[in-house]
Scaffold this motif. Structure first.
Motif, PDB file in Angstrom:
ATOM      1  N   ILE A 146      42.735  32.270  52.563  1.00  0.00           N
ATOM      2  CA  ILE A 146      44.115  32.579  52.171  1.00  0.00           C
ATOM      3  C   ILE A 146      44.185  33.209  50.780  1.00  0.00           C
ATOM      4  O   ILE A 146      45.116  33.965  50.499  1.00  0.00           O
ATOM      5  N   THR A 149      43.841  36.817  51.564  1.00  0.00           N
ATOM      6  CA  THR A 149      44.761  37.439  52.524  1.00  0.00           C
ATOM      7  C   THR A 149      46.233  37.136  52.268  1.00  0.00           C
ATOM      8  O   THR A 149      47.100  37.836  52.785  1.00  0.00           O
ATOM      9  N   GLN A 150      46.546  36.092  51.493  1.00  0.00           N
ATOM     10  CA  GLN A 150      47.928  35.682  51.262  1.00  0.00           C
ATOM     11  C   GLN A 150      48.230  35.692  49.768  1.00  0.00           C
ATOM     12  O   GLN A 150      47.346  35.500  48.944  1.00  0.00           O
ATOM     13  N   SER A 151      49.510  35.878  49.435  1.00  0.00           N
ATOM     14  CA  SER A 151      49.881  35.889  48.019  1.00  0.00           C
ATOM     15  C   SER A 151      50.451  34.562  47.549  1.00  0.00           C
ATOM     16  O   SER A 151      50.653  34.355  46.365  1.00  0.00           O
ATOM     17  N   PHE A 218      54.182  30.009  58.149  1.00  0.00           N
ATOM     18  CA  PHE A 218      52.743  30.254  58.100  1.00  0.00           C
ATOM     19  C   PHE A 218      52.061  29.365  59.126  1.00  0.00           C
ATOM     20  O   PHE A 218      52.000  28.159  58.976  1.00  0.00           O
ATOM     21  N   VAL A 221      45.463  30.924  59.702  1.00  0.00           N
ATOM     22  CA  VAL A 221      44.765  32.198  59.532  1.00  0.00           C
ATOM     23  C   VAL A 221      44.292  32.721  60.889  1.00  0.00           C
ATOM     24  O   VAL A 221      44.082  31.961  61.827  1.00  0.00           O
ATOM     25  N   ASP A 225      41.688  37.679  59.549  1.00  0.00           N
ATOM     26  CA  ASP A 225      41.667  37.159  58.177  1.00  0.00           C
ATOM     27  C   ASP A 225      40.285  36.612  57.821  1.00  0.00           C
ATOM     28  O   ASP A 225      39.765  36.859  56.732  1.00  0.00           O
ATOM     29  N   ASP A 267      56.479  36.354  50.496  1.00  0.00           N
ATOM     30  CA  ASP A 267      55.653  36.186  51.694  1.00  0.00           C
ATOM     31  C   ASP A 267      54.668  37.331  51.888  1.00  0.00           C
ATOM     32  O   ASP A 267      54.100  37.493  52.976  1.00  0.00           O
ATOM     33  N   ASN A 269      51.556  39.423  52.343  1.00  0.00           N
ATOM     34  CA  ASN A 269      50.154  39.180  52.687  1.00  0.00           C
ATOM     35  C   ASN A 269      49.455  40.517  52.846  1.00  0.00           C
ATOM     36  O   ASN A 269      50.084  41.581  52.780  1.00  0.00           O
ATOM     37  N   ASN A 281      43.696  46.944  56.437  1.00  0.00           N
ATOM     38  CA  ASN A 281      43.666  45.757  55.573  1.00  0.00           C
ATOM     39  C   ASN A 281      42.265  45.459  55.045  1.00  0.00           C
ATOM     40  O   ASN A 281      42.099  44.935  53.951  1.00  0.00           O
ATOM     41  N   SER A 297      45.239  37.160  46.331  1.00  0.00           N
ATOM     42  CA  SER A 297      46.245  36.295  45.715  1.00  0.00           C
ATOM     43  C   SER A 297      46.304  36.493  44.203  1.00  0.00           C
ATOM     44  O   SER A 297      47.391  36.640  43.628  1.00  0.00           O
TER      45      SER A 297
END
Length: 357
Positions: A146, A149-151, A218, A221, A225, A267, A269, A281, A297
Motif C-alpha cells: 500500500i 500503490t496508495q496515498s 478500500f 490490494v 498491486d 483517495d 492511488n 501504473n 505514498s
C-alpha cells in the motif's frame, strides 16, 4: 450447583462471543468473508469456553474432552482473517482447508487415545507461534504494497491488527504460565485463568470493534498491486525504460502534480493517477521509485506537506490546521501530523509559532 467467579467469567465470554458472532454474520458493511472468519473464530472460542465450563464443574457430557484440540484453530483463523483483509479477491478454497489438518488429526486421535496434556500444549504453542509469525510477515508485506500503490497509508494500514497480535502473544504467555508453572497451586492457577478470560473479554470486544471499522471503500490490494511491489523488489530487472526516458517521465509527473494537484484527492492511488495521466501504473511506480527514490505514498505526501507549509505561511489565522490538512488531501489528523513532523521536524502548531516570531 454453585458457580465460582471463574465460571461466571467463562459464561460471560461465551455469551459475548455468540452475540458478536451473530452481529458479524448479520452485517452488510465490510467484507462478508472477513466477517465470517471472525465469526467462526468467536464461535470456536465460545465452544472452547463452554467445554471448559462443563468439565470444570464435572457435568455429564456425552462428548469426549476436546478442549486440547481447539488451540489448533485459533492461529489459522486469525491468519486467514488477516489474509482476507489484505487481498481484494480473497476466496476460501480447499487449499485453505489444509490449515485445519493439525486440528482434524488431533480431533481424530482424541477418540482413540488420550493425548498427554504436555504434548498437546507444546504442539499448540508451536502451531500458534508459527501462525503469529506468518501473520506479522503478511501485514508487513501488505504495508509495503500500500505504500507503493496508495496515498493514505495510515487510514488503511493494519497497524491495529499488529497491536492485537501483540495482545495475542501476551495472552499466550499468560496461558502458558497458567498451564505449565502454576498448575500445582490452585489459588495462583485460578488467578491466572481469571486474568486470561478477562483479557480475552477485552480482546474480543476490541477486535470486533476495529474489524468493523475497516474502511469500506478500500477492499484490499489486487494482484496488480502486488506485482508492482515485486518489480520494485527485483530492482526492475525486466524494465525496458532507459535512464533518459525515466528523467523525461519524472518531469512529466512533476509538471502534472504542480498544475493539476492530484494529491488533493485523499483517495488517490497509483491506478487513479495512471488513468488520469494516460500512463501505465507500472511505469509511474518505476519512475517514482528510481528517479525520486520514494514510494508512492511518500511521494504524494511530500506534495501535500509542501502545500500545507505554503498555506500555513500565507494563513490569515482564519483557516484552521484541520481545514488545511483536509484541503491538501489528508484524511486524518494523526497521519498529517506524522508526515509534517518528518518533513519539518516540527508539528504544524510549532511551525505556526515560528512564523509569528
Amino acid at each position: 450447583m454453585q458457580l465460582s467467579i471463574i465460571n461466571i467469567l467463562q459464561l460471560l465470554l461465551v455469551f459475548q462471543s455468540l452475540v458478536f458472532m451473530t452481529f458479524l454474520l448479520s452485517q452488510r458493511r465490510g467484507k462478508y468473508i472477513s466477517n465470517s472468519l471472525l465469526a467462526i473464530f468467536l464461535f470456536v472460542l465460545a465452544v472452547h469456553m463452554i467445554s471448559n465450563f462443563i468439565f470444570d464443574l464435572n457435568l455429564s457430557w456425552p462428548i469426549p474432552d476436546l478442549t486440547n484440540s481447539y488451540g489448533f484453530l485459533y492461529g489459522p483463523l486469525i491468519f486467514l482473517y488477516i489474509k482476507s483483509l489484505v487481498y481484494k479477491d480473497f476466496q476460501l478454497s480447499l487449499r485453505n482447508a489444509l490449515h485445519l489438518l493439525p486440528w482434524l488429526i488431533t480431533l481424530s486421535a482424541t477418540y482413540f487415545t488420550i493425548i498427554p496434556i504436555q504434548l498437546s500444549g507444546i504442539s499448540i504453542l508451536i502451531s500458534f507461534s508459527t501462525y503469529l509469525v506468518l501473520s506479522f510477515r503478511l501485514i508487513k508485506h501488505f504495508h509495503l504494497i500500500i505504500k507503493n500503490t496508495q496515498s493514505r497509508f495510515d487510514s488503511i494500514a493494519l497497524l491495529w491488527m499488529q497491536r492485537f497480535l501483540y495482545g495475542l502473544i501476551f495472552i499466550t504467555l499468560v496461558d502458558t504460565i497458567h498451564n505449565l508453572i502454576v498448575v500445582n497451586n490452585l489459588v495462583m492457577e485460578n488467578l491466572f485463568y481469571g486474568f486470561l478470560i478477562t483479557s480475552l473479554l477485552f480482546f474480543v470486544t476490541s477486535l470486533v470493534f476495529h474489524g468493523l471499522r475497516q474502511p469500506e471503500l478500500f477492499q484490499g490490494v489486487s494482484v496488480e498491486d502486488e506485482a508492482l511491489v515485486n518489480d520494485a523488489a527485483s530492482s526492475y530487472t525486466s524494465s525496458k525504460l532507459a535512464q533518459k526516458e525515466i528523467d523525461s517521465l519524472a518531469e512529466l509527473i512533476q509538471s502534472y502534480f504542480n498544475s493539476n494537484q492530484p494529491y488533493r484527492d485523499s483517495d488517490l492511488n497509483i491506478q487513479k493517477l495512471a488513468t488520469s495521466m494516460n500512463m501505465n501504473n507500472r511505469t509511474i511506480s518505476e519512475v517514482i521509485n528510481r528517479y525520486f527514490n520514494q514510494n508512492f505514498s511518500d511521494f504524494v505526501n511530500s506534495y501535500r506537506i509542501q502545500e500545507a507549509i505554503s498555506l500555513l505561511k500565507n494563513n490569515d489565522d482564519k483557516t484552521t490546521v484541520l481545514e488545511i490538512l483536509y484541503a491538501v488531501g489528508f484524511n486524518s489528523k494523526s497521519s498529517f501530523y506524522t508526515a509534517f513532523k518528518i518533513k519539518t521536524g516540527m508539528t504544524p502548531s510549532e511551525f505556526k509559532k515560528t512564523l509569528q516570531q
